[in-house]
Design a protein around this motif. Structure first.
Motif, PDB file in Angstrom:
ATOM      1  N   PRO A   1       0.830  -1.213   0.000  1.00  0.00           N
ATOM      2  CA  PRO A   1       0.000   0.000   0.000  1.00  0.00           C
ATOM      3  C   PRO A   1       0.858   1.254   0.000  1.00  0.00           C
ATOM      4  O   PRO A   1       1.803   1.371   0.776  1.00  0.00           O
ATOM      5  CB  PRO A   1      -0.804  -0.131   1.295  1.00  0.00           C
ATOM      6  CG  PRO A   1       0.038  -0.996   2.182  1.00  0.00           C
ATOM      7  CD  PRO A   1       0.730  -1.953   1.268  1.00  0.00           C
ATOM      8  N   CYS A   2       0.571   2.168  -0.895  1.00  0.00           N
ATOM      9  CA  CYS A   2       1.284   3.441  -0.963  1.00  0.00           C
ATOM     10  C   CYS A   2       0.305   4.544  -0.593  1.00  0.00           C
ATOM     11  O   CYS A   2      -0.369   5.121  -1.449  1.00  0.00           O
ATOM     12  CB  CYS A   2       1.854   3.672  -2.359  1.00  0.00           C
ATOM     13  SG  CYS A   2       2.824   5.181  -2.506  1.00  0.00           S
ATOM     14  N   GLY A   3       0.197   4.802   0.694  1.00  0.00           N
ATOM     15  CA  GLY A   3      -0.670   5.870   1.181  1.00  0.00           C
ATOM     16  C   GLY A   3       0.172   6.984   1.759  1.00  0.00           C
ATOM     17  O   GLY A   3       1.283   7.250   1.309  1.00  0.00           O
ATOM     18  N   LEU A   4      -0.335   7.639   2.782  1.00  0.00           N
ATOM     19  CA  LEU A   4       0.361   8.751   3.413  1.00  0.00           C
ATOM     20  C   LEU A   4       0.895   8.324   4.778  1.00  0.00           C
ATOM     21  O   LEU A   4       0.129   7.902   5.651  1.00  0.00           O
ATOM     22  CB  LEU A   4      -0.583   9.941   3.573  1.00  0.00           C
ATOM     23  CG  LEU A   4      -1.103  10.564   2.272  1.00  0.00           C
ATOM     24  CD1 LEU A   4      -2.116  11.662   2.583  1.00  0.00           C
ATOM     25  CD2 LEU A   4       0.039  11.099   1.431  1.00  0.00           C
ATOM     26  N   PHE A   5       2.197   8.427   4.954  1.00  0.00           N
ATOM     27  CA  PHE A   5       2.830   8.129   6.232  1.00  0.00           C
ATOM     28  C   PHE A   5       3.001   9.428   7.028  1.00  0.00           C
ATOM     29  O   PHE A   5       3.238  10.490   6.456  1.00  0.00           O
ATOM     30  CB  PHE A   5       4.192   7.453   6.024  1.00  0.00           C
ATOM     31  CG  PHE A   5       4.090   6.011   5.643  1.00  0.00           C
ATOM     32  CD1 PHE A   5       4.212   5.013   6.607  1.00  0.00           C
ATOM     33  CD2 PHE A   5       3.856   5.639   4.325  1.00  0.00           C
ATOM     34  CE1 PHE A   5       4.118   3.677   6.269  1.00  0.00           C
ATOM     35  CE2 PHE A   5       3.755   4.305   3.965  1.00  0.00           C
ATOM     36  CZ  PHE A   5       3.881   3.326   4.942  1.00  0.00           C
ATOM     37  N   TYR A   6       2.901   9.308   8.351  1.00  0.00           N
ATOM     38  CA  TYR A   6       3.018  10.486   9.219  1.00  0.00           C
ATOM     39  C   TYR A   6       3.487  10.054  10.594  1.00  0.00           C
ATOM     40  O   TYR A   6       3.565   8.857  10.895  1.00  0.00           O
ATOM     41  CB  TYR A   6       1.678  11.229   9.301  1.00  0.00           C
ATOM     42  CG  TYR A   6       0.553  10.416   9.931  1.00  0.00           C
ATOM     43  CD1 TYR A   6       0.247  10.533  11.282  1.00  0.00           C
ATOM     44  CD2 TYR A   6      -0.209   9.516   9.171  1.00  0.00           C
ATOM     45  CE1 TYR A   6      -0.773   9.793  11.868  1.00  0.00           C
ATOM     46  CE2 TYR A   6      -1.228   8.770   9.731  1.00  0.00           C
ATOM     47  CZ  TYR A   6      -1.510   8.908  11.077  1.00  0.00           C
ATOM     48  OH  TYR A   6      -2.514   8.163  11.650  1.00  0.00           O
ATOM     49  N   ASN A   7       3.803  11.024  11.432  1.00  0.00           N
ATOM     50  CA  ASN A   7       4.225  10.759  12.809  1.00  0.00           C
ATOM     51  C   ASN A   7       2.997  10.779  13.711  1.00  0.00           C
ATOM     52  O   ASN A   7       2.509  11.853  14.086  1.00  0.00           O
ATOM     53  CB  ASN A   7       5.252  11.801  13.258  1.00  0.00           C
ATOM     54  CG  ASN A   7       5.694  11.593  14.704  1.00  0.00           C
ATOM     55  OD1 ASN A   7       5.307  10.621  15.356  1.00  0.00           O
ATOM     56  ND2 ASN A   7       6.506  12.505  15.215  1.00  0.00           N
ATOM     57  N   ALA A   8       2.504   9.592  14.059  1.00  0.00           N
ATOM     58  CA  ALA A   8       1.322   9.511  14.914  1.00  0.00           C
ATOM     59  C   ALA A   8       1.592  10.115  16.290  1.00  0.00           C
ATOM     60  O   ALA A   8       0.682  10.662  16.933  1.00  0.00           O
ATOM     61  CB  ALA A   8       0.881   8.056  15.054  1.00  0.00           C
TER      62      ALA A   8
END
Length: 316
Positions: A154-161
């Motif tokens: 899956p190529c979605g949006l990664f972020y700092n949770a």
């Protein structure tokens, strides 16, 4: 997406990651050239070892390098081609596209009907629907497969949770909420968006295009059907991209290349940008990189165009 590209037989070149040269007992040598990705070299070495073990008398001559084109181009210009090349479409070098344009691909349709060694299913049955019936793997529109998917994620949006929890921010569910969050982040010196390289931005664009157009018109857009790019849906995509550019970290384009892309990925770990499109391999790729206190990987699909609409992510 990343694909296996079959080419003419020939002698390989380059020493980095290359198995010891030599032929099997019956003189059969398979020359394989693979780009080294975030998954590393060991994966391909194990694949080659397993192939040799299953095919007595065959030697796999493996060439693997992060800059694969630089290693194999000289030999190919002299007419010596690997039997199989593992390289993505959409690479900066355009090598795979050159093979397509010059009709230098070997048809792979029959591979889909082959039984997977040690299993009772075919290669085609192991691959998710849609991955062997599209304009990428069937570039000539003749219903035949010339490129093959190697792996997908899956190529979605990664972020700092961890940052979102610290700030009390919610992950946007719509693009309107995305812009609101972008304004909040900008007020604290944080960009809303970055991307590693152009290929990842392409994947982001495809997802957004599908989100706006739906399956049928998305396919028409990829085939450049007359008038499809002049529709209100296409304009909506362009408007979002244009607005997103104003929320993108300013140094991103300069680092969006094969040598500096990790600088863009590092922005997420350093809280200099909120979101980046990427595949799940980025977690291992950045495992040893420094990071902000409390950092925790988060992942989400693209925001919906409006409340009640579906969210989309691209499978890369």
């Amino acid at each position: 997406m990343t694909f296996s590209l079959a080419a003419c037989g020939g002698s390989g070149s380059g020493d980095d990651g290359k198995k010891e040269e030599g032929k099997g007992e019956d003189g059969k040598t398979l020359k394989v050239a693979a780009v080294e990705t975030a998954y590393g070299k060991a994966m391909w070495e194990k694949v080659c070892d397993a192939f040799e073990a299953a095919n007595e008398g065959v030697t796999v001559e493996l060439t693997i390098d992060k800059n694969l084109e630089d290693v194999i181009d000289p030999a190919m210009k002299a007419g010596d081609y690997p039997d199989v090349i593992m390289r993505a479409v959409g690479a900066e070098s355009g090598m795979t596209e050159t093979f397509i344009r010059d009709n230098n691909l070997t048809e792979l349709t029959d591979v889909l009907d082959m039984t997977v060694p040690g299993e009772e299913v075919t290669v085609g049955e192991k691959i998710l629907p849609g991955f062997t019936k599209n304009t990428i793997v069937n570039p000539y529109g003749d219903g035949k497969t010339y490129l093959m998917p190697m792996f997908y994620g899956p190529c979605g949006l990664f972020y700092n949770a961890g940052l979102f929890e610290e700030k009390g921010w919610e992950v946007p569910e719509t693009w309107d909420e995305m812009w609101e969050l972008g304004d909040k982040a900008q007020a604290e010196g944080i960009a809303l968006f970055t991307y590693p390289t152009t290929g990842y931005f392409d994947a982001f664009f495809y997802a957004l295009l599908h989100e706006a157009m739906g399956e049928e018109n998305f396919t028409k857009a990829l085939k450049y059907e007359e008038g499809i790019w002049d529709t209100p849906e296409a304009q909506q995509v362009f408007d979002i991209i244009a607005k997103l550019a104003s929320y993108t970290e300013k140094t991103t384009p300069a680092n969006a290349n094969d040598n500096d892309f990790q600088k863009n990925q590092q922005m997420i770990l350093d809280n200099k940008a909120l979101f980046m499109p990427n595949g799940n391999w980025v977690i291992g790729e950045m495992a040893e990189a420094p990071r902000a206190e409390g950092f925790e990987w988060g992942f989400t699909a693209l925001p919906a165009l409006e409340e009640g609409r579906e969210s989309i992510l691209f499978v890369l």
